[in-house]
Motif scaffolding. Sequence first.
Motif, PDB file in Angstrom:
ATOM      1  N   PRO A  14       0.815  -1.220   0.000  1.00 18.71           N
ATOM      2  CA  PRO A  14       0.000   0.000   0.000  1.00 18.71           C
ATOM      3  C   PRO A  14       0.853   1.277   0.000  1.00 18.71           C
ATOM      4  CG  PRO A  14      -0.896  -1.576   1.549  1.00 18.71           C
ATOM      5  CD  PRO A  14       0.399  -2.148   1.063  1.00 18.71           C
ATOM      6  N   VAL A  15       1.988   1.247   0.677  1.00 23.18           N
ATOM      7  CA  VAL A  15       2.864   2.421   0.694  1.00 23.18           C
ATOM      8  C   VAL A  15       3.385   2.715  -0.702  1.00 23.18           C
ATOM      9  CG1 VAL A  15       5.054   3.329   1.577  1.00 23.18           C
ATOM     10  CG2 VAL A  15       3.530   2.080   3.103  1.00 23.18           C
ATOM     11  N   ARG A  16       3.755   1.690  -1.439  1.00 21.11           N
ATOM     12  CA  ARG A  16       4.261   1.883  -2.796  1.00 21.11           C
ATOM     13  C   ARG A  16       3.173   2.371  -3.742  1.00 21.11           C
ATOM     14  NH1 ARG A  16       8.841  -2.719  -3.804  1.00 21.11           N
ATOM     15  NH2 ARG A  16      10.122  -2.112  -2.028  1.00 21.11           N
ATOM     16  N   VAL A  17       1.938   1.980  -3.492  1.00 20.17           N
ATOM     17  CA  VAL A  17       0.825   2.477  -4.302  1.00 20.17           C
ATOM     18  C   VAL A  17       0.642   3.977  -4.044  1.00 20.17           C
ATOM     19  CG1 VAL A  17      -1.679   2.346  -4.652  1.00 20.17           C
ATOM     20  CG2 VAL A  17      -0.337   0.246  -4.438  1.00 20.17           C
ATOM     21  N   VAL A  18       0.747   4.387  -2.780  1.00 20.07           N
ATOM     22  CA  VAL A  18       0.635   5.811  -2.443  1.00 20.07           C
ATOM     23  C   VAL A  18       1.774   6.596  -3.088  1.00 20.07           C
ATOM     24  CG1 VAL A  18       0.734   7.477  -0.533  1.00 20.07           C
ATOM     25  CG2 VAL A  18      -0.628   5.400  -0.308  1.00 20.07           C
ATOM     26  N   ILE A  19       2.984   6.036  -3.068  1.00 18.30           N
ATOM     27  CA  ILE A  19       4.130   6.676  -3.710  1.00 18.30           C
ATOM     28  C   ILE A  19       3.851   6.881  -5.205  1.00 18.30           C
ATOM     29  CG2 ILE A  19       6.535   6.339  -4.388  1.00 18.30           C
ATOM     30  CD1 ILE A  19       6.916   4.887  -1.673  1.00 18.30           C
ATOM     31  N   ALA A  20       3.346   5.847  -5.846  1.00 22.08           N
ATOM     32  CA  ALA A  20       3.046   5.947  -7.277  1.00 22.08           C
ATOM     33  C   ALA A  20       1.979   7.012  -7.543  1.00 22.08           C
ATOM     34  CB  ALA A  20       2.588   4.594  -7.812  1.00 22.08           C
ATOM     35  N   LEU A  21       0.957   7.065  -6.724  1.00 25.75           N
ATOM     36  CA  LEU A  21      -0.092   8.069  -6.902  1.00 25.75           C
ATOM     37  C   LEU A  21       0.449   9.487  -6.708  1.00 25.75           C
ATOM     38  CD1 LEU A  21      -3.117   6.340  -5.134  1.00 25.75           C
ATOM     39  CD2 LEU A  21      -2.753   6.664  -7.581  1.00 25.75           C
ATOM     40  N   CYS A  22       1.350   9.651  -5.737  1.00 27.41           N
ATOM     41  CA  CYS A  22       1.969  10.968  -5.516  1.00 27.41           C
ATOM     42  C   CYS A  22       2.768  11.417  -6.729  1.00 27.41           C
ATOM     43  CB  CYS A  22       2.887  10.922  -4.292  1.00 27.41           C
ATOM     44  SG  CYS A  22       2.037  10.901  -2.712  1.00 27.41           S
ATOM     45  N   LEU A  23       3.383  10.489  -7.419  1.00 28.53           N
ATOM     46  CA  LEU A  23       4.208  10.846  -8.568  1.00 28.53           C
ATOM     47  C   LEU A  23       3.399  10.965  -9.859  1.00 28.53           C
ATOM     48  CD1 LEU A  23       7.320   8.640  -7.791  1.00 28.53           C
ATOM     49  CD2 LEU A  23       7.040  11.094  -7.407  1.00 28.53           C
ATOM     50  N   ILE A  24       2.280  10.253  -9.945  1.00 32.88           N
ATOM     51  CA  ILE A  24       1.467  10.271 -11.166  1.00 32.88           C
ATOM     52  C   ILE A  24       0.470  11.432 -11.178  1.00 32.88           C
ATOM     53  CG2 ILE A  24      -0.316   8.988 -12.404  1.00 32.88           C
ATOM     54  CD1 ILE A  24       1.223   6.434 -11.670  1.00 32.88           C
ATOM     55  N   ALA A  25      -0.014  11.853 -10.012  1.00 33.24           N
ATOM     56  CA  ALA A  25      -1.035  12.903  -9.941  1.00 33.24           C
ATOM     57  C   ALA A  25      -0.630  14.195 -10.663  1.00 33.24           C
ATOM     58  CB  ALA A  25      -1.402  13.185  -8.490  1.00 33.24           C
ATOM     59  N   PRO A  26       0.577  14.730 -10.443  1.00 33.55           N
ATOM     60  CA  PRO A  26       0.941  15.949 -11.171  1.00 33.55           C
ATOM     61  C   PRO A  26       1.002  15.747 -12.684  1.00 33.55           C
ATOM     62  CG  PRO A  26       2.427  15.603  -9.327  1.00 33.55           C
ATOM     63  CD  PRO A  26       1.589  14.374  -9.457  1.00 33.55           C
ATOM     64  N   LEU A  27       1.457  14.588 -13.100  1.00 32.72           N
ATOM     65  CA  LEU A  27       1.528  14.300 -14.534  1.00 32.72           C
ATOM     66  C   LEU A  27       0.133  14.324 -15.150  1.00 32.72           C
ATOM     67  CD1 LEU A  27       3.192  13.304 -17.019  1.00 32.72           C
ATOM     68  CD2 LEU A  27       2.552  11.002 -16.293  1.00 32.72           C
TER      69      LEU A  27
END
Length: 97
Positions: A14-27
């Motif tokens: 779940p932590v890695r999913v949150v990391i991915a969402l944090c990086l994908i949201a601005p894109l």
Amino acid sequence: MPESTEVRRPVITPVRVVIALCLIAPLVAMVWVSSYAKIDPKLGGIPFFYWYQMLWVLISTALTMVAYKLWQHDQRSRPATPAAGSASRDKKGGASK
């Protein structure tokens, strides 16, 4: 001696999913131009198109920092693999078989 060529699959947590969402949201926010390609509402006389993008610069910075801190925490909490520990011991001059 040949080293183990065991391939380990990445672990999705779940932590890695949150990391991915944090990086994908601005894109996603910046690529979806039609969502902010307008003039109104103005903020201090600056059209929405411009201040929305500048706001995302700040948001992206914060999300990247959060992702980095979560990644550091995730890496510290993962147990060290035994194979990696023995390989580093051999390189440091430890006993080998």
